[in-house]
Scaffold this active site. Structure first.
Site, PDB file in Angstrom:
ATOM      1  N   ALA A  16      -2.775   5.803 -18.291  1.00 23.11           N
ATOM      2  CA  ALA A  16      -4.236   5.784 -18.118  1.00 23.11           C
ATOM      3  C   ALA A  16      -4.794   7.205 -18.214  1.00 23.11           C
ATOM      4  CB  ALA A  16      -4.583   5.179 -16.768  1.00 23.11           C
TER       5      ALA A  16
ATOM      6  N   ASP B 227       0.801  -1.238   0.000  1.00 26.97           N
ATOM      7  CA  ASP B 227       0.000   0.000   0.000  1.00 26.97           C
ATOM      8  C   ASP B 227       0.832   1.285   0.000  1.00 26.97           C
ATOM      9  OD1 ASP B 227      -2.139  -1.722   0.201  1.00 26.97           O
ATOM     10  OD2 ASP B 227      -2.366  -1.492   2.361  1.00 26.97           O
TER      11      ASP B 227
ATOM     12  N   ARG C 287      -0.840  -8.862  -5.098  1.00 31.84           N
ATOM     13  CA  ARG C 287       0.010  -9.058  -3.912  1.00 31.84           C
ATOM     14  C   ARG C 287       1.104 -10.104  -4.105  1.00 31.84           C
ATOM     15  NH1 ARG C 287      -3.594  -8.541   1.028  1.00 31.84           N
ATOM     16  NH2 ARG C 287      -3.068 -10.687   1.526  1.00 31.84           N
TER      17      ARG C 287
ATOM     18  N   GLU D 179      -9.426   1.153  -4.277  1.00 31.90           N
ATOM     19  CA  GLU D 179     -10.484   0.404  -3.585  1.00 31.90           C
ATOM     20  C   GLU D 179     -11.162   1.256  -2.505  1.00 31.90           C
ATOM     21  OE1 GLU D 179      -9.041  -2.984  -1.369  1.00 31.90           O
ATOM     22  OE2 GLU D 179      -7.354  -1.892  -0.561  1.00 31.90           O
TER      23      GLU D 179
ATOM     24  N   HIS E 181      -6.303  -9.935  -5.515  1.00 32.07           N
ATOM     25  CA  HIS E 181      -5.069 -10.468  -4.932  1.00 32.07           C
ATOM     26  C   HIS E 181      -3.991 -10.819  -5.956  1.00 32.07           C
ATOM     27  CE1 HIS E 181      -7.704 -10.612  -1.444  1.00 32.07           C
ATOM     28  NE2 HIS E 181      -6.587 -10.535  -0.743  1.00 32.07           N
ATOM     29  N   LEU E 182      -4.326 -10.674  -7.234  1.00 35.47           N
ATOM     30  CA  LEU E 182      -3.274 -10.778  -8.255  1.00 35.47           C
ATOM     31  C   LEU E 182      -2.123  -9.822  -7.933  1.00 35.47           C
ATOM     32  CD1 LEU E 182      -4.577 -10.408 -11.918  1.00 35.47           C
ATOM     33  CD2 LEU E 182      -2.896 -12.022 -11.043  1.00 35.47           C
TER      34      LEU E 182
ATOM     35  N   ARG F 224      -5.752  -0.074   0.347  1.00 35.48           N
ATOM     36  CA  ARG F 224      -6.499   0.209   1.578  1.00 35.48           C
ATOM     37  C   ARG F 224      -6.988   1.654   1.550  1.00 35.48           C
ATOM     38  NH1 ARG F 224      -7.067  -3.058   5.888  1.00 35.48           N
ATOM     39  NH2 ARG F 224      -5.312  -4.364   5.429  1.00 35.48           N
TER      40      ARG F 224
HETATM   41  O1  F6P Z   1      -2.628  -4.055   3.147  1.00 34.36           O
HETATM   42  C1  F6P Z   1      -2.487  -4.827   2.006  1.00 34.36           C
HETATM   43  C2  F6P Z   1      -3.821  -5.131   1.387  1.00 34.36           C
HETATM   44  O2  F6P Z   1      -3.603  -5.890   0.213  1.00 34.36           O
HETATM   45  C3  F6P Z   1      -4.708  -3.923   1.098  1.00 34.36           C
HETATM   46  O3  F6P Z   1      -4.340  -3.254  -0.081  1.00 34.36           O
HETATM   47  C4  F6P Z   1      -6.055  -4.566   1.032  1.00 34.36           C
HETATM   48  O4  F6P Z   1      -7.069  -3.634   1.365  1.00 34.36           O
HETATM   49  C5  F6P Z   1      -5.988  -5.646   2.082  1.00 34.36           C
HETATM   50  O5  F6P Z   1      -4.605  -5.912   2.281  1.00 34.36           O
HETATM   51  C6  F6P Z   1      -6.685  -6.931   1.721  1.00 34.36           C
HETATM   52  O6  F6P Z   1      -6.532  -7.810   2.775  1.00 34.36           O
HETATM   53  P1  F6P Z   1      -6.921  -9.342   2.731  1.00 34.36           P
HETATM   54  O7  F6P Z   1      -5.943 -10.055   1.849  1.00 34.36           O
HETATM   55  O8  F6P Z   1      -6.824  -9.789   4.143  1.00 34.36           O
HETATM   56  O9  F6P Z   1      -8.302  -9.392   2.174  1.00 34.36           O
END
Ligand code: F6P
Length: 329
Positions: free
Chosen positions: A191, A132, A262, A227, A259-260, A176
């Protein structure tokens, strides 16, 4: 009297971020170089409470610098948010002979560390590990650059379809409460707009941009939506619906990257950042620092009081907003 530092514990907590393994590796190897014992604590604060301890040697972290996720696993511990959970964690640390803690994670992780350090006499060093980039006092957090690159790669692909079909895509990204991922991935992918919680961009400005785009005979567009922007979760759908109603000549689509963003192999930047920060964490402990987060400012390692890192808002530079607005015309 200061206890002599013999054994450190290292954990990752909160959302996994690419580069966490590089940080664990740097902490472990720097500690071993200084003859400190290293205990890997599994599943973040949960592992501290449940005594999930593993002795780490230099070879425990071999072949990990390139791996995404975290070899220590991670969790968002509810138990650690209670005084009882933290007491148990402290007792386990004393029993195991852990003299200091290195915690790698985001805002929630460092907030937990702050509480713990207030109640018990333990030196804690935080490493900012989150995609984040929302921690004050550091130009970048471990994982942010990798996530940014992942997003840009995805947006480039979506752009092909947007162009071919003359469509407007609203692409929701994580962050977040912060818009760094949305704003900077919008700039990097060319973009047309970003909708972020920090900005006053809303769909009416979007309408203006659509008019502008038409003059330039742009029929397709990419809008990065954070988000946490004003319209809450599902904001990308809200904007797409409005476009369908107010500009029915456009075909609006929504993509949620989820989650792609992360996972995946860390970028070279994140690997170097994590290595420098992990090394600095051990140096900081050896110097007698406590309760600071390691940050990077203008390419120099800095110590940021954890309280400041979690409590102070990290603003998005107005310049980044202007760059996108001007270049997207
Ligand atoms: O803090 C990292 C993050 O990926 C945020 O960007 C996101 O809001 C949150 O975690 C999602 O968390 P989880 O994987 O627990 O749903």
């Amino acid at each position: 009297m200061e206890r002599k530092l013999k054994t450190i514990g290292v954990l990752t907590s909160g959302g996994d971020a690419p580069g966490m393994n590089a940080a664990i590796r740097a902490v472990t190897r720097s500690a071993r170089f200084n003859d400190l014992n290293v205990i890997g604590i599994m599943r973040g604060y949960e592992g501290l409470i449940n005594k999930e301890f593993v002795t780490f040697t230099s070879s425990s972290v071999s072949n990990t610098i390139q791996r995404g996720g975290t070899i220590l696993k991670t969790a968002r511990s509810q138990a650690f948010m209670t005084a009882e959970g933290r007491r148990k964690a402290y007792e386990n640390m004393v029993e195991e002979g852990i003299d200091a803690l290195i915690v790698i994670g985001g805002n929630g992780t460092l907030t937990g560390a702050q509480l713990f350090a207030r109640e018990y006499d333990i030196p804690i060093i935080g490493l900012p590990g989150t995609i984040d980039n929302d921690l004050y006092g550091t130009d970048s957090t471990i994982g942010y650059d990798s996530a940014l690159n992942t997003i840009v790669e995805c947006v480039d692909k979506i752009r092909d379809t947007a162009n071919s079909h003359d469509r407007i895509f609203f692409i929701e990204v994580m962050g977040r409460d912060a818009g760094f991922l949305a704003q900077n991935s919008a700039i990097a992918s060319g973009a047309e707009a970003a909708i972020i919680p920090e900005g006053d961009t809303d769909v009416d400005q979007l309408a203006e941009f659509i008019e502008r785009g038409k003059r330039k005979s742009k029929n397709s567009a990419i809008v990065l939506v954070s988000e946490a922007q004003k319209n809450g979760a599902g904001g990308a759908f809200y904007y797409a619906d409005r476009i369908r109603r107010e500009f029915p000549q456009f075909d609006a689509k929504v993509t949620i990257l989820g989650h792609l963003q992360r996972g995946g192999t860390p970028s070279a930047y994140d690997r170097i950042l994590a290595s420098r920060m992990g090394f600095a964490a051990i140096e900081a402990l050896m110097e007698g620092q406590r309760n600071v987060m390691i940050g990077i400012k203008n390419d120099e390692i800095v110590y940021v009081p954890i309280t400041r890192a979690v409590k102070t808002d990290k603003p998005i530079k107005q310049e980044l907003i202007s760059v996108l607005n001007v270049l997207s015309m």
